[in-house]
Design a protein around this motif. Structure first.
Motif, PDB file in Angstrom:
ATOM      1  N   LEU A   1       0.955  -1.193   0.117  1.00 41.58           N
ATOM      2  CA  LEU A   1       0.062  -0.102   0.126  1.00 41.58           C
ATOM      3  C   LEU A   1       0.898   1.214  -0.084  1.00 41.58           C
ATOM      4  N   ILE A   2       1.394   1.386   1.113  1.00 47.38           N
ATOM      5  CA  ILE A   2       2.321   2.896   1.328  1.00 47.38           C
ATOM      6  C   ILE A   2       3.648   2.473   1.954  1.00 47.38           C
ATOM      7  N   PRO A   3       4.738   2.747   1.019  1.00 49.52           N
ATOM      8  CA  PRO A   3       6.019   2.559   1.536  1.00 49.52           C
ATOM      9  C   PRO A   3       6.513   3.509   2.538  1.00 49.52           C
ATOM     10  N   LEU A   4       7.031   3.010   3.496  1.00 43.05           N
ATOM     11  CA  LEU A   4       7.300   4.174   4.790  1.00 43.05           C
ATOM     12  C   LEU A   4       8.678   3.721   4.961  1.00 43.05           C
ATOM     13  N   GLY A   5       9.785   4.371   4.504  1.00 45.24           N
ATOM     14  CA  GLY A   5      11.249   4.142   4.619  1.00 45.24           C
ATOM     15  C   GLY A   5      11.499   2.788   4.043  1.00 45.24           C
TER      16      GLY A   5
ATOM     17  N   VAL B   1      -0.777  -2.190  10.662  1.00 42.61           N
ATOM     18  CA  VAL B   1      -1.429  -0.987  10.242  1.00 42.61           C
ATOM     19  C   VAL B   1      -2.972  -1.071   9.605  1.00 42.61           C
TER      20      VAL B   1
ATOM     21  N   TYR C   1      -5.157  -1.745  12.400  1.00 43.00           N
ATOM     22  CA  TYR C   1      -5.663  -0.287  13.238  1.00 43.00           C
ATOM     23  C   TYR C   1      -6.642   0.138  12.500  1.00 43.00           C
ATOM     24  N   VAL C   2      -6.314   0.451  10.922  1.00 47.39           N
ATOM     25  CA  VAL C   2      -7.302   1.292  10.194  1.00 47.39           C
ATOM     26  C   VAL C   2      -8.697   0.740  10.258  1.00 47.39           C
TER      27      VAL C   2
ATOM     28  N   GLU D   1     -10.360   1.353  13.814  1.00 46.19           N
ATOM     29  CA  GLU D   1     -10.739   2.619  14.336  1.00 46.19           C
ATOM     30  C   GLU D   1     -11.924   2.934  13.161  1.00 46.19           C
ATOM     31  N   LEU D   2     -12.184   2.546  11.830  1.00 40.40           N
ATOM     32  CA  LEU D   2     -13.032   2.636  11.101  1.00 40.40           C
ATOM     33  C   LEU D   2     -14.415   2.274  11.417  1.00 40.40           C
TER      34      LEU D   2
ATOM     35  N   MET E   1       2.917   1.474  17.107  1.00 39.46           N
ATOM     36  CA  MET E   1       4.203   2.253  16.241  1.00 39.46           C
ATOM     37  C   MET E   1       5.402   1.972  17.223  1.00 39.46           C
TER      38      MET E   1
ATOM     39  N   VAL F   1       6.607  -1.643  16.499  1.00 40.11           N
ATOM     40  CA  VAL F   1       7.456  -1.698  15.120  1.00 40.11           C
ATOM     41  C   VAL F   1       8.502  -1.047  14.973  1.00 40.11           C
TER      42      VAL F   1
ATOM     43  N   LEU G   1      12.299  -2.983   9.309  1.00 36.99           N
ATOM     44  CA  LEU G   1      10.894  -2.363   9.272  1.00 36.99           C
ATOM     45  C   LEU G   1       9.791  -2.725   8.789  1.00 36.99           C
TER      46      LEU G   1
ATOM     47  N   PHE H   1       5.652  -4.067   8.930  1.00 36.83           N
ATOM     48  CA  PHE H   1       4.251  -3.977   9.628  1.00 36.83           C
ATOM     49  C   PHE H   1       3.130  -5.289   9.591  1.00 36.83           C
TER      50      PHE H   1
END
Lengths: 560, 532
Positions: free
Chosen positions: A98-102, A166, A169-170, A173-174, A214, A217, A227, A229
């Protein structure tokens, strides 16, 4: 890719598509909206059964690992993962980034294992009754109602299926959003306050949970320079790190686990709810429409327990053992007793069942936090039981309310003569809830007690807690049977109502009642497939807890 | 020297062409407005010039500075620096400007339209120049280029007491903050003997940071105080609620977005959170200094307290508000607090490549915040009519019935401001707090507590944002909202809503994250001398 791999997409996407279709129907086309929703929820239930069948047919043996670093045995092994297997660390990853983070990537990582399979099925099974029970109860903004209901199903299924922390968590929360609207728009007189309190209370907890996520992780990242998730990968890495016999590393991980544990618990304890954090629950239950109550009790509370199982125990085993076990067990046991007494004191039947949920979930948590294989299995089983039997109770009370527009116990008496079939159904649900042998509650409760009894703590609290928990169950029988006595038996007293005579159970209501009741009976008479399927994954968790026990003993010896 | 200056100026003109386009257009509109009034004409003109400016920017940007000594010399002498951060911010400012022009299309009275739009263009130019500034003097001038048109903007449209109070309050406090900023700059000059920011940072970093004289602390505090006014950091936020309430809605949206952007970029530049190439060359025998700690190693702790105080105060006071614009003003204070968390953590994150460097998070959050706040103000403007103004939260009652899609979009903005997943607000908060949790070493616990404070604040925020959603969906209207036909206003709304969701999920999120990363990796530094 075989077709099982598409089942998860279908399960997740279908309710969402259904929600959009239903929302676009407009408020005028009520019948169409109801029929579409029912159709969608039935298809989802059907898919979930196929999923369960396919999964149970898999060979998933588990053997205790020879070394603590062995991967396959120490972590979750999700099956039917959509996407290609690409992650290097373990063989069940996915390449759906989905989304690369570092260096890491948040992935769309779904899967099924023994822990979440039956929760997915429970979610799918509870929705057709929710659609049916609202058939005549909801008349305003019908399309929005069903759209939110289906959206809620997507979120809950997403929480259970997610194997990316993540993503978990999404969805976690949703899931607040649809329920906020369900309670706030179609609820009782105090609905606005109840909806906001529910939302903000849970939001506070879950934001802290996010920090905990967080924290773990980043702790893994700072020690291993990986790193990730992915939950299975995190579990492997954390437990590898924990196995390192080095006082500096040990101290670091103890302090990190403490931080992570307290942050994760903040969110999950509100969701379960454990006792000091439960005040939102009775209010939200009482004000919610019937379908909302069923989902809240049947599914949303399970998300809390599921969070403990999926994240808390495997990612912070040492602190779960040293602090979580006494803390959570004490809170849970207090909840069992407190919930029972509060339930007994209620006149509003819905509030009574809401407090009974606190009590039942207390047992569930005490069993889970015995951190033994039996207790974990029992807790898991009891989650599904509670979803079924409390769901049934809320559905039946909803039917009663639909007829007489009151839920106060003093307005009713001797209703068994007036509505005999309804009386039978209510009796069935209550017996399932109190744990009559032959029904599902008995198996779950028995396993929970054995688990709590087995609990090996350094101060030998297990038997004591088991006794208290058992007395809680006696209390449970006491208040539920008292409710049945006041409601169904004694001299007839029917609340005032206008119009024609009140009918007994209608075909639509039988259709809500029978499937769930059948499942209760099935689980009570033949629980073996369920237990056998979840066995390998429960054993994994228990193994992680056992490893933590060994470390604790080593520490104690080293101190001597 | 004179030759060099000439060369510099001649070379620089090419790069500030986008701003020049805006300035020329603004002048034209100012003059033209005296002959012809009419908001549509001038709105088209403003829109056209913004698009032209964006076009010019895409052409002039993208030159690459050859590395080495020549590039460094250039960096240390030019008043303006056209690095990728500058270009990123300039694009942002122009896009925000386009949104604001669309927003104001039907909001501004014909009589003032030309003046209003010309001021807006000047402000956009000012933000662009702030982003390029590499000299204390040019930075100050650029910031004033934002402030002065704002005074006119606030005073122009209405002449009731509230508007006058707002304009005067903003004017006086803005001047005060500018004076503070200048005071701080004078200390910086005194410390280093130059006004070039790159040179100042080079000198300061060369001294090792740790043993700075006390005047450096004074410079730090006055600069932060002066810029704190623009980013509405507590305790420099006092004007915000009154001014937002008194100002026309579009003015409030502008104040909430553009000065904040400029203020944060100025902070990044002056305090050395981002440094041009060659500034952070390690000097032998000196300890390594972290970015952002040029003036003092107390910078993180200063921002720690500023962040904690700002977000707590903003959120707590927002709970008490009934007026929508006041509520959004305090919310703007609260969000400034979250952004300060990113700055507080930034120095410690420079060497940990976990994907959330503090500056990345800040830039992402600035975009997210801008989109959702402009969107929220746009909803208020879209729904307000003179007969049925939307001032208070209660005025939104039953909106979901009368305007389902507008209500849905406002709900999206509110959920984004709360920080619910699938909105830009969530991704922004995630990045910021991921950074705060990522600090290791002695400070780790300190920053964990800051993250906890931040999350508790976000939960408090949930209470008042949710109130707006609750009013729209859970109640019926006493007096139904009429609304009117306003296509540009609707376009603003839709663009903001699409961006709010689109920037949080792939591919939008990836695009923005890449852009943010490119912006802070200050590699391409086109400079006039190097080009020559």
């Amino acid at each position: 890719m075989e077709f099982e791999h598409y089942l998860l997409h279908v399960l997740l996407a279908l309710p969402l598509v259904g929600a959009i279709v239903v929302a676009l129907q407009g408020p005028k086309r009520q019948t169409a909206v109801r029929r579409i929703s029912l159709g969608v929820s039935l298809v989802i239930a059907f898919c979930s059964f196929i999923l369960a069948g396919r999964f149970m047919a898999l060979e998933r043996p588990w053997t205790a690992p020879q070394k603590p670093t062995e991967r396959i045995s120490t972590t979750f092994q999700p099956e039917f993962v959509p996407g290609l297997k690409s992650t290097a660390l373990h063989d069940a990853g996915t390449d759906w980034d989905l989304i690369p983070l570092g260096a890491g990537t948040v992935q769309f990582y779904l899967g099924v294992d023994g822990i979440n399979l039956f929760l997915i099925v429970l979610t799918a099974v509870l929705f057709p009754p929710c659609v049916l029970i609202s058939w005549n109860q909801v008349h305003e903004r019908v399309n929005e109602f069903y759209a939110w209901l289906l959206a809620l199903q997507t979120c809950v299924l997403g929480v259970f299926m997610a194997f990316d922390i993540v993503l978990f968590y999404v969805f976690f929360e949703l899931s607040l959003v649809p329920l906020f609207f369900l309670i706030g728009i179609w609820g009782g007189p105090e609905r606005r306050y109840a909806a906001r309190k529910f939302f903000v209370y849970t939001l506070t907890g879950s934001l802290l949970t996010l920090l905990g996520i967080m924290g773990v992780v980043l702790a893994v990242y700072s020690r291993t320079h990986v790193l990730t998730f992915s939950i299975p990968e995190l579990v492997v890495l954390v437990n590898q790190q924990l196995a390192i016999q080095d006082s500096e590393s040990r101290a670091y991980w103890l302090s990190i686990q403490m931080v992570v544990f307290s942050l994760l618990v903040a969110g999950f304890a509100v969701k379960v709810p454990l006792v000091p954090f439960h005040t939102w629950l009775p209010l939200a239950h009482v004000e919610a429409p019937t379908a909302g109550s069923v989902d809240l009790a049947g599914l949303l509370l399970k998300i809390g327990v599921y969070g403990f199982l999926r994240l808390c125990i495997p990612l912070t085993p040492d602190v779960s053992l040293a602090w979580g076990l006494p803390l959570v067990t004490v809170l849970a046991v207090i909840g069992i007793i407190y919930g029972a007494f509060c339930a007994y004191a209620q006149d509003d039947v819905k509030k009574l069942i809401a407090y009974s949920s606190i009590s039942h979930l207390g047992l569930c948590m005490a069993a889970v936090y015995s951190l033994t294989a039996t207790g974990l299995a029992g807790g898991l089983f009891q989650m599904v039981n509670h979803g079924l039997s409390t769901g049934l109770l809320f559905l039946l009370i909803g039917m009663l309310y639909e007829r007489y527009h009151t839920r106060m116990l003093q307005d009713y008496s001797g209703m068994a003569t007036r509505l005999p079939l309804f009386g039978f159904c209510l009796m069935f649900a209550v017996l399932s809830s109190v744990g009559l042998p032959g029904l599902n509650g008995f198996v779950g409760e028995a396993l929970c007690f054995f688990g709590i009894m087995e609990e090996e703590t350094t101060y030998g609290g297990g038997p004591f807690f088991a006794v208290v928990a058992l007395s809680g169950m006696v209390l449970g029988a006491w208040y539920l049977i008292t409710m049945v006595r006041r409601l169904l038996f004694g001299p007839l007293k029917e609340p005032h109502h206008d119009g024609p005579a009140i009918p007994d159970m209608e075909p639509r209501e039988w259709a809500t009642f029978l499937p769930l009741a059948a499942l209760c009976l099935l689980l009570g008479l033949y629980p073996h497939p369920f237990l056998a399927t979840s066995q390998p994954d429960v054993d994994r968790l228990a193994h992680l807890a056992d490893a933590a026990r060994q470390r604790q003993q080593q520490d104690v010896q080293a101190r001597r | 020297m004179n030759d060099l200056q000439n060369a510099l100026l001649a070379g620089q003109f090419r790069y500030i062409l986008p701003e020049i386009v805006l300035a020329v257009a603004a002048t034209g509109i100012f003059i033209g407005g005296t002959f012809r009034s009419g908001r549509y004409l001038w709105s088209w003109a403003a829109l056209g010039s913004l698009v032209a400016s964006l076009f010019v920017l895409t052409i002039t940007a993208g030159f690459v500075l050859p590395s080495g000594e020549a590039g460094r010399t250039a960096t240390f002498s030019t008043p303006l620096l056209f690095d990728s951060l500058a270009n990123f911010v300039r694009v942002l400012a122009i896009v925000a400007g386009i949104l604001l022009v669309l927003f104001s299309w039907n909001e501004v009275p014909d009589r003032h339209a030309a003046d209003y739009l010309a001021c807006l263009l000047v402000i956009i130019g000012g933000v662009g120049l702030t982003a390029c500034a590499n000299d204390l003097v040019s930075l100050y001038l650029a910031l004033e280029l934002i402030s002065i048109p704002t005074y006119i903007l606030l005073y122009l449209p209405r002449h009731d007491d509230a508007a006058q109070e707002a304009a005067l309050k903003y004017f006086l406090l803005s001047i005060f903050s500018s004076a503070l900023l200048l005071f701080g700059f004078s200390y910086l000059y005194g410390l280093t003997g130059t006004t070039n920011i790159a040179a100042i940072l080079h000198t300061l970093y060369g001294q090792g940071g740790g043993d700075m004289p006390a005047v450096a602390q004074i410079a730090l505090i006055t600069v932060v105080a002066g810029l704190g006014f623009r980013i509405t950091a507590a305790p420099f936020h006092f004007y915000a609620p009154d001014v937002y309430q008194g100002a026309p809605t579009v003015g409030a949206a502008l104040l909430a977005s553009l000065p904040k952007l400029a203020g944060f970029i100025a902070l990044l530049r002056v305090l050395g959170f981002v440094t041009p190439d060659g500034v952070l060359v390690p000097v032998a025998g000196r300890p390594h200094v972290l970015p952002g700690m040029a003036l003092s190693d107390q910078v993180p702790i200063l921002f720690w307290f500023l962040a904690a105080f700002t977000m707590s105060l903003g959120n707590l006071l927002a709970v008490l508000q009934d007026n929508l614009k006041r509520l959004l003003a305090y919310s703007s204070v609260a969000h400034a607090g979250y952004m300060l968390v990113a700055l507080a953590a930034a120095p410690y994150l420079s060497e940990r490549s976990s994907g959330s460097d503090g500056v990345h998070a800040l830039l992402y959050y600035l975009v997210a915040y801008g989109v959702m706040t402009i969107g929220a103000f746009a909803v208020i403007a879209f729904l307000s009519t003179p007969e049925r103004p939307v001032d208070n939260v209660e005025d939104l009652a039953g909106l979901s019935g009368s305007h389902p899609y507008v209500a849905l979009m406002l709900a999206v903005f509110m959920f984004s401001l709360i920080g619910m997943p699938l909105t830009a607000g969530f991704t922004g908060k995630f990045l910021i707090f991921f950074g705060a949790m990522n600090v290791v070493g002695e400070q780790a616990d300190l920053y964990r507590w800051l993250a906890v404070i931040g999350m508790l604040n976000a939960a408090v925020g949930g209470w008042y944002y949710l109130r707006i959603i609750a009013v729209m969906y859970l109640r019926t209207a006493l007096r139904p909202i009429q609304g009117r036909r306003n296509v540009p206003g609707l376009v603003t709304l839709i663009v903001c809503a699409v961006l709010t969701i689109g920037l949080s999920i792939p591919p939008g999120a990836n695009v923005l994250l890449d852009a943010v990363k490119n912006a802070t990796g200050i590699k391409s530094t086109p400079s006039p001398i190097a080009q020559r």
